[in-house]
Design an enzyme around this catalytic site. Structure first.
Site, mmCIF file in Angstrom:
data_model
loop_
_atom_site.group_PDB
_atom_site.id
_atom_site.type_symbol
_atom_site.label_atom_id
_atom_site.label_comp_id
_atom_site.label_asym_id
_atom_site.label_seq_id
_atom_site.Cartn_x
_atom_site.Cartn_y
_atom_site.Cartn_z
ATOM 1 N N TYR A 66 -4.534 -34.863 16.335
ATOM 2 C CA TYR A 66 -5.819 -34.193 16.155
ATOM 3 C C TYR A 66 -6.453 -34.683 14.857
ATOM 4 O O TYR A 66 -5.753 -34.979 13.884
ATOM 5 C CB TYR A 66 -5.628 -32.682 16.073
ATOM 6 N N PHE A 77 0.156 -32.319 20.655
ATOM 7 C CA PHE A 77 -0.428 -31.108 21.240
ATOM 8 C C PHE A 77 -0.299 -29.876 20.348
ATOM 9 O O PHE A 77 -0.929 -28.854 20.609
ATOM 10 C CB PHE A 77 0.162 -30.790 22.625
ATOM 11 N N HIS A 186 -3.985 -35.364 32.640
ATOM 12 C CA HIS A 186 -3.961 -34.811 31.286
ATOM 13 C C HIS A 186 -4.416 -33.347 31.309
ATOM 14 O O HIS A 186 -5.275 -32.979 32.110
ATOM 15 C CB HIS A 186 -4.884 -35.626 30.382
#
Length: 221
Positions: A66, A77, A186
């Site tokens: 991220y 994640f 995804h």
């Protein structure tokens, strides 16, 4: 970058000695000196620190970290507690709820999974702030491919979860008949309803592990 000292060390030592890694190291060192880079340097190898090779039972492959403040901490994640749960992780939680009755938490920190043997590995381990994919094709992919190959070679059952086209591109590396490879779209909002939702991967993981005498994953957070 915090040195990895557990049983990943011999595998990583081979990579550290290769020319591509020297170039990667110099690039990353320069990037952290001159720009805002995520995750914090001491968290780059968190997936390896928290999940020794000898304990890996599941591998989840992400693409890159991220890229907004406070999110990335070295596990694909996952975000630090107190940070808004990203949309892809929200969909992972929804599928867990529907699949195994998972109680959806108020945070996105997946460290307990890593500590149980779920290797949460991004293919690229760093990123510039606000610039997705900015550290792709700098050498990280070669480094993490070596990690994936090392897991493929272990002589015990491991489950690989390949979500989305990028992760599914690693399928050709996984040729050990002891392992289970599960593929799905995804969990991003753009693709989750094309087959990620309803894939039931989490119950399949635990069924496979149990059938092969391994401890199932406690997915609760």
């Amino acid at each position: 970058m915090a040195q990895v000292t557990n049983d990943w060390a011999p595998i990583l030592q081979e990579e550290y000695a290769k020319p591509y890694y020297k170039q990667l190291y110099e690039f990353i060192h320069r990037e952290y000196a001159e720009r805002v880079i995520y995750p914090p340097a001491e968290d780059i190898f968190n997936a390896l620190h928290l999940t020794p090779l000898s304990r890996v039972k599941v591998v989840i492959i992400g693409q890159d970290p991220y890229h907004e403040p406070g999110q990335a901490h070295g596990l694909c994640f996952s975000v630090q507690k107190g940070v808004d749960i990203p949309p892809s992780l929200q969909n992972i939680y929804k599928e867990l709820h529907d699949d195994v009755g998972f109680e959806i938490p108020d945070h996105g920190c997946l460290t307990p999974w890593a500590e149980q043997g779920v290797l949460l590995l991004n293919a690229v381990l760093t990123v510039r702030a606000h610039a997705a994919a900015s550290h792709q094709n700098k050498g990280w992919e070669q480094f993490t491919d070596a990690i994936i190959r090392a897991v493929n070679e272990v002589d015990r059952p491991v489950v690989f979860l390949l979500w989305g086209g990028f992760a599914r591109g690693k399928r050709s590396m996984l040729n050990n008949p002891k392992h289970l490879v599960l593929e799905a779209p995804h969990p991003s909002p753009l693709s989750a309803y094309r087959g990620f939702m309803g894939c039931r991967h989490f119950s399949q993981v635990n069924r496979f592990l149990t059938e092969h005498g391994e401890e199932p994953v406690d997915w609760s957070l």
